[in-house]
Motif scaffolding. Structure first.
Motif, mmCIF file in Angstrom:
data_model
loop_
_atom_site.group_PDB
_atom_site.id
_atom_site.type_symbol
_atom_site.label_atom_id
_atom_site.label_comp_id
_atom_site.label_asym_id
_atom_site.label_seq_id
_atom_site.Cartn_x
_atom_site.Cartn_y
_atom_site.Cartn_z
ATOM 1 N N TYR A 122 -6.138 0.815 -7.597
ATOM 2 C CA TYR A 122 -6.903 1.660 -6.675
ATOM 3 C C TYR A 122 -6.919 3.094 -7.213
ATOM 4 C CZ TYR A 122 -6.505 -2.196 -3.351
ATOM 5 O OH TYR A 122 -6.582 -3.415 -2.734
ATOM 6 N N SER A 130 -11.816 4.252 0.094
ATOM 7 C CA SER A 130 -13.218 3.851 0.197
ATOM 8 C C SER A 130 -13.405 2.345 0.220
ATOM 9 C CB SER A 130 -14.012 4.451 -0.973
ATOM 10 O OG SER A 130 -13.332 4.260 -2.199
ATOM 11 N N GLU A 131 -12.381 1.595 -0.158
ATOM 12 C CA GLU A 131 -12.476 0.133 -0.167
ATOM 13 C C GLU A 131 -12.282 -0.483 1.210
ATOM 14 O OE1 GLU A 131 -8.238 1.291 -0.415
ATOM 15 O OE2 GLU A 131 -10.043 1.943 -1.487
ATOM 16 N N ASN A 133 -13.092 -1.659 4.841
ATOM 17 C CA ASN A 133 -14.302 -2.067 5.570
ATOM 18 C C ASN A 133 -13.957 -2.314 7.030
ATOM 19 O OD1 ASN A 133 -16.112 -2.189 3.251
ATOM 20 N ND2 ASN A 133 -14.962 -4.011 2.642
ATOM 21 N N GLY A 167 -13.995 4.620 3.880
ATOM 22 C CA GLY A 167 -14.599 3.295 3.789
ATOM 23 C C GLY A 167 -15.804 3.148 4.692
ATOM 24 N N ILE A 235 -10.653 -0.250 -7.804
ATOM 25 C CA ILE A 235 -11.300 -0.855 -6.637
ATOM 26 C C ILE A 235 -11.926 0.205 -5.740
ATOM 27 C CG2 ILE A 235 -10.875 -2.231 -4.554
ATOM 28 C CD1 ILE A 235 -8.655 -3.663 -6.156
ATOM 29 N N SER A 236 -11.258 1.345 -5.597
ATOM 30 C CA SER A 236 -11.761 2.405 -4.721
ATOM 31 C C SER A 236 -13.067 2.982 -5.253
ATOM 32 C CB SER A 236 -10.716 3.507 -4.578
ATOM 33 O OG SER A 236 -9.497 3.007 -4.095
ATOM 34 N N GLU A 238 -15.138 1.500 -7.319
ATOM 35 C CA GLU A 238 -16.166 0.466 -7.256
ATOM 36 C C GLU A 238 -16.764 0.376 -5.855
ATOM 37 O OE1 GLU A 238 -14.705 -3.232 -8.762
ATOM 38 O OE2 GLU A 238 -14.684 -2.523 -10.839
ATOM 39 N N ALA A 239 -15.909 0.559 -4.845
ATOM 40 C CA ALA A 239 -16.408 0.554 -3.466
ATOM 41 C C ALA A 239 -17.322 1.749 -3.218
ATOM 42 C CB ALA A 239 -15.243 0.558 -2.487
#
Length: 995
Positions: A122, A130-131, A133, A167, A235-236, A238-239
């Motif tokens: 992350y 940001s990942e 949801n 997120g 991951i963050s 990418e989100a």
């Protein structure tokens, strides 16, 4: 009598059998119903501006089929006659945490994870989440949904309100009957805010400026990652990339923060929807210039209980005034063409929403605009205007049924339909039982008056001998219950009446009297209900106090403007080769010093008799920490070169006005001294009433704060268990060496890439970019310092990397190394006579400044203190007292010399033709302890005037009296009040830390 009672009971029973609901309230039946339902004879708001009178709304399978006056009604249609009633689209609230469990906070004092995160894969900072949801985290809350439904809402946006990048948010239909249709959009918004996550122990960022820097770095990293430059998965990021086309919603929560968020949006080409706070009216011109859309709460403050004069006197005028002005915020926004939706956020109770909305309408908020802010605008913001927010063909059957105009406080909300499912707020079949009755209970007669609201009536029962009995009436599910309190001393001897409400004008049923016996009762209406004339009176509105610039005490009713001014016969302290001029005139035109001489004239200038008075250039405070929002230190890292005070100037700090009263026109606002490499500074002109951006010195030279000594190695941080590197003075030196080496390599990498455009793009690093500016002699260091060994150390490090330190501030052992400082070319910004306030200051002497001055070093006296900055003229006088410095040279310690240290002496610091008209008129010699600033002028604008100040003091006292009177009246009317609160304001110093 018995026959009458039997007749009544028979009528009640018949009514109850025939009075079934027109639509079954059964989940299984409703969810499978595919019949049409037609609501006829209603006033229908298809949109806030498209209104149908005596119209029909036809729905099927949770959608609107049609709305109009000549709608064909299919055979398999349930018809509901809404004659006299009104239909509105259900409301939309885009900013909630509906169904989201509040993140549990970790210990705010835990500072173990300073740099790294334990979350592998992350983003490096755990405030970037940001990942996350919302649709994966929310759980439908039926009870909370009912609160929203009762307030007229049919759809809510919800998200996890935690962190800086929070997120995605999801869109939920408040359908309490069919969970398969509730989720309207998994991801509809992407959320950000200026708050730390409760789920991290990382110290960085601890300040608002750190949060802004982190957001900038995040966007640079996102772009870099998006272009395939990273060798590791994040991951963050990418989100962020995946969600960048969603609606970007930023919770600014304050008018100045809205300007700050807009600044970031402009830098990165982002269109933020800003969730405000309700104080936007105070800066409406700047808010309008953002061109942003807003989500606005209407959580108006409750009245203060100012009955205790001591408590009342502790309250600041701005808080009293905000209570008075807050209800006008929606009106002001609408009148200025700002597009905004409304939210229930921060309301103590959802039921207060309509009360506050009606209050806003009373204060001038257009009702049509209000409907738009609840329906079409929020739907448009999220691109769902074809599905929600209107009753157009094909949209969801989300609507409320009311007894009349929603903005009439007497109007009742009967039902709220969401996706074709009916939620009953108030029984639409309920009869109006208000009126006067003859009441008979077990052959005892009374007079019974039922008044109040139709859905919440009030009861007044009087005995035959005109004795009033306390009673309370309740209606629920068509059942009326009344409790009559006993007239004797036995508090338990209640009489309880109950009956089912039918169509008959006669009320009657069974009663349980005080001895537990069951008897009969009957009430026959003798006259219809007539509203109390007092109820029809319009609520008297409090006169709204005018907004000032800024909207605090001593704010100006209008923004001040430049004037042409002619000072006649003054003693002029030029700070130039001409020295001090007696009986001389100075002409100011268009914000500049236009002429200096005797017998000057200008018919367009306002003449000021300055005979016997002294005119000087404005005082410049090289080292100040006033007017900074939410943190002066970003101390989580040992370097925070990426942050800037320019992001967090607080244009409403009363210390600005106090500085002006002390003759200060310019200050350098510095980062604190919590770390060796601090943040970038802001040079400001104290243009009281203007915005933070307008206060920033135009095209200002670039400065950054460094620090040495006890603070940066955390030896005086108390018992917080400091573990951040460095912990020693030699460690401090290593920090500088390491970071400058990294910055050198970073700068070289970019120069090589820009010249060849080959290979992978280097990652933008705001921290190293700033330090590279120092190496390239584009940014200058102001360094917090005390001990001679460390002073020498930093100069050696600077020379190793081929640059020079610009200023040593504090520098209380500067007299020991003045020769080395002169050789290096560094200036000094020191205190006049501070010593021995901590261990590393033990060798300080009051002759420090004069000794360095006599050695040829540019010496300034600074404040580093909110109180001292108001009397820097007296601090300058101490150079005469302790060092026998001439008055003229001593005055330069707080005017021309700090201008030289800040590289702005070509524009300010002296009275010279062509320079900025930043001047102060003193009543006597400015170095005197009796000297007072009569006028403080910046670029030809009189920002402080002692005569105006006296008038404002009287006006403030009068305004406080008016507002306190209004508040006392609110309490006397029985309105809810809150305890007065004394405003707590942190006065920042170099070592102030906040978490």
């Amino acid at each position: 009598m018995k026959k009458v009672l039997l007749f009544v009971f028979a009528m009640l029973l018949t009514t109850r059998v025939q009075s079934q609901n027109y639509f079954p309230n059964n989940e299984s039946v409703q969810s499978k119903n595919e019949n049409y339902t037609a609501f006829i004879n209603a006033k229908i708001y298809v949109t806030p501006t498209q209104i149908i009178n005596k119209g029909t709304l036809l729905i099927q399978k949770g959608k609107v089929i049609s709305a109009g006056t000549t709608i064909p009604i299919p055979k398999n249609t349930i018809v509901v006659n809404l004659d006299g009633k009104t239909i509105y689209p259900s409301f939309i609230d885009l900013y909630t945490s509906f169904g989201i469990e509040k993140p549990k906070s970790t210990s705010p004092m835990s500072r173990g994870q300073l740099y790294d995160t334990k979350r592998a894969g992350y983003y490096w900072n755990e405030n970037i989440r940001s990942e996350v949801n919302a649709f994966e985290n929310y759980k439908y809350d039926t009870s909370k949904a009912e609160e929203f439904l009762k307030s007229g809402f049919g759809v809510v946006g919800t998200h996890v309100q935690d962190g800086i990048a929070r997120g995605t948010g999801t869109l939920i239909a408040l359908n309490n009957f069919d969970n398969s249709k509730r989720l309207l959009a998994n991801k509809i918004t992407n959320h950000f805010g200026f708050t730390r996550s409760a789920l991290t122990t990382q110290s960085y960022p601890s300040s608002l400026m750190g949060m802004m820097a982190l957001i900038r770095q995040m966007y640079f990293d996102m772009d870099w990652y998006k272009k395939g430059n990273s060798e590791t998965k994040d991951i963050s990021l990418e989100a962020l990339i995946e969600n960048q086309n969603l609606v970007q919603l930023f919770a600014s929560e304050d008018k100045l923060n809205s300007l700050r968020a807009s600044k970031i949006a402009k830098e990165f080409g982002i269109n933020y929807i800003l969730k405000g706070s309700g104080n936007e009216f105070e800066r409406i011109d700047e808010i309008k210039k953002t061109n942003a859309k807003f989500i606005i709460p209407i959580n108006f403050p409750e009245a203060y209980d100012v009955s205790d004069p001591i408590q009342a006197n502790q309250m600041e005028l701005k808080d009293l005034r905000f209570w008075n002005q807050a209800p006008t915020n929606p009106k002001v926004l609408a009148e200025n063409g700002i597009v905004f939706a409304l939210t229930t956020d921060n309301l103590k109770k959802l039921e207060n929403f309509r009360t506050n909305l009606l209050k806003a309408v009373q204060y001038g908020f257009d009702a049509t605009k209000a409907l738009e802010a609840l329906t079409t605008i929020p739907a448009s913001i999220i691109g769902k205007n074809n599905e929600i927010g209107t009753l157009s063909n094909g949209s969801y059957a989300n609507f409320i049924i009311t007894s009349g105009d929603y903005f009439d406080k007497k109007t009742v909300i009967y039902e709220n339909w969401v996706q074709g499912n009916r939620f009953v707020v108030n029984d639409m079949t309920i009869k109006d039982i208000r009126g006067n009755y003859d009441l008979v209970i077990n052959n005892e007669t009374f007079k019974w008056k039922i008044s109040g609201e139709m859905t919440s009536p009030k009861s007044e029962i009087t005995t035959a001998d005109n004795k009033k009995l306390n009673s309370k009436i309740t209606i629920a599910n068509q059942w009326l219950t009344t409790i009559i309190k006993p007239s004797d001393s036995l508090k338990t001897n209640f009489t309880r009446l109950s009956t089912y409400l039918g169509s008959t004008p006669i009320l009657g049923g069974k009663a349980i009297v005080k001895d537990g016996k069951e008897v009969s009762w009957i009430a026959t209406k003798t006259s219809e209900f007539k509203a109390d004339p007092e109820d029809k009176k319009e609520e008297k509105l409090n006169p709204v106090q005018p907004v000032t610039f800024p909207n605090v005490a001593f704010g100006n009713e209008q923004k001040l403007v430049t004037q042409n001014l002619l000072f006649k016969n003054a003693t002029i302290w030029t700070n130039e080769k001409e020295g001090i001029l007696e009986n001389t005139d100075v002409l100011i035109k268009e914000g500049k010093i236009a002429a200096i001489g005797k017998n000057l004239s200008d018919p367009k200038a306002t003449v000021i008799d300055a005979k016997g008075k002294h005119l000087t250039s404005g005082i410049i405070d090289e080292h100040s920490h006033i007017a900074i929002s939410r943190g002066v230190n970003e101390g989580g890292h040992n370097s925070s070169a990426e942050v800037t005070i320019q992001d967090v100037v607080n244009s409403e700090d009363p210390n600005i006005y106090r500085d002006l009263a002390g003759g200060v026109t310019i200050s350098q606002l510095l980062h604190g001294s919590a770390n060796p490499i601090g943040g970038r500074s802001a040079i400001v002109k104290w243009k009281w009433g203007l915005s933070p951006e307008e206060m920033l010195y135009k095209n200002q030279p670039k400065f950054i704060k460094f620090a040495l000594g006890e603070n940066v190695k955390q030896s005086n941080w108390g018992n917080i268990n400091p573990i951040r590197f460095p912990q020693t003075r030699m460690g401090v030196e290593q920090v500088f060496t390491d970071y400058f080496q990294r910055a050198k390599e970073y700068d070289l990498a970019w120069k090589n890439y820009n010249s060849s455009k080959k290979g992978k793009t280097p990652r933008v690093d705001l921290e190293l970019q700033t330090l590279a500016e120092i190496l390239n002699k584009e940014r200058f260091i102001t360094c917090h310092s005390y001990v001679q060994s460390e002073i020498l150390m930093l100069m050696n490090v600077a020379e190793k990397f081929n640059f020079r330190v610009n200023t040593f501030t504090h520098i209380l052992e500067g007299y020991k190394v003045a020769d080395k400082m002169k050789e290096h070319g560094v200036g000094a910004s020191t205190f006049s006579d501070w010593w021995a306030y901590k261990f590393e200051v033990n060798d300080a002497i009051p002759f420090n400044g004069p000794i360095m001055h006599n050695k040829g070093i540019v010496v300034a006296y600074n404040s580093d203190d909110a109180e001292m900055s108001r009397r820097l003229n007296q601090e300058a006088a101490k150079a005469v007292k302790y060092g026998d410095v001439s008055e003229e040279e001593a005055w330069k310690f707080v005017t021309l010399n700090p201008a030289k240290l800040l590289h702005i002496d070509d524009k300010v610091g002296s009275i010279k033709i062509g320079k900025d008209a930043d001047v102060v008129l003193w009543n006597t010699n400015p170095l005197s302890i009796y000297a007072k600033a009569e006028k403080t002028i910046i670029e030809g604008v009189v920002y402080f005037d002692s005569q105006r100040d006296e008038e404002q003091r009287k006006a403030i006292a009068k305004e406080r009296s008016v507002l306190i009177g209004q508040l006392l009246e609110e309490k006397n009317k029985g309105m809810i009040t809150q305890e007065p609160k004394k405003a707590e304001r942190t006065e920042y110093h170099c070592d102030t830390m906040e978490y």
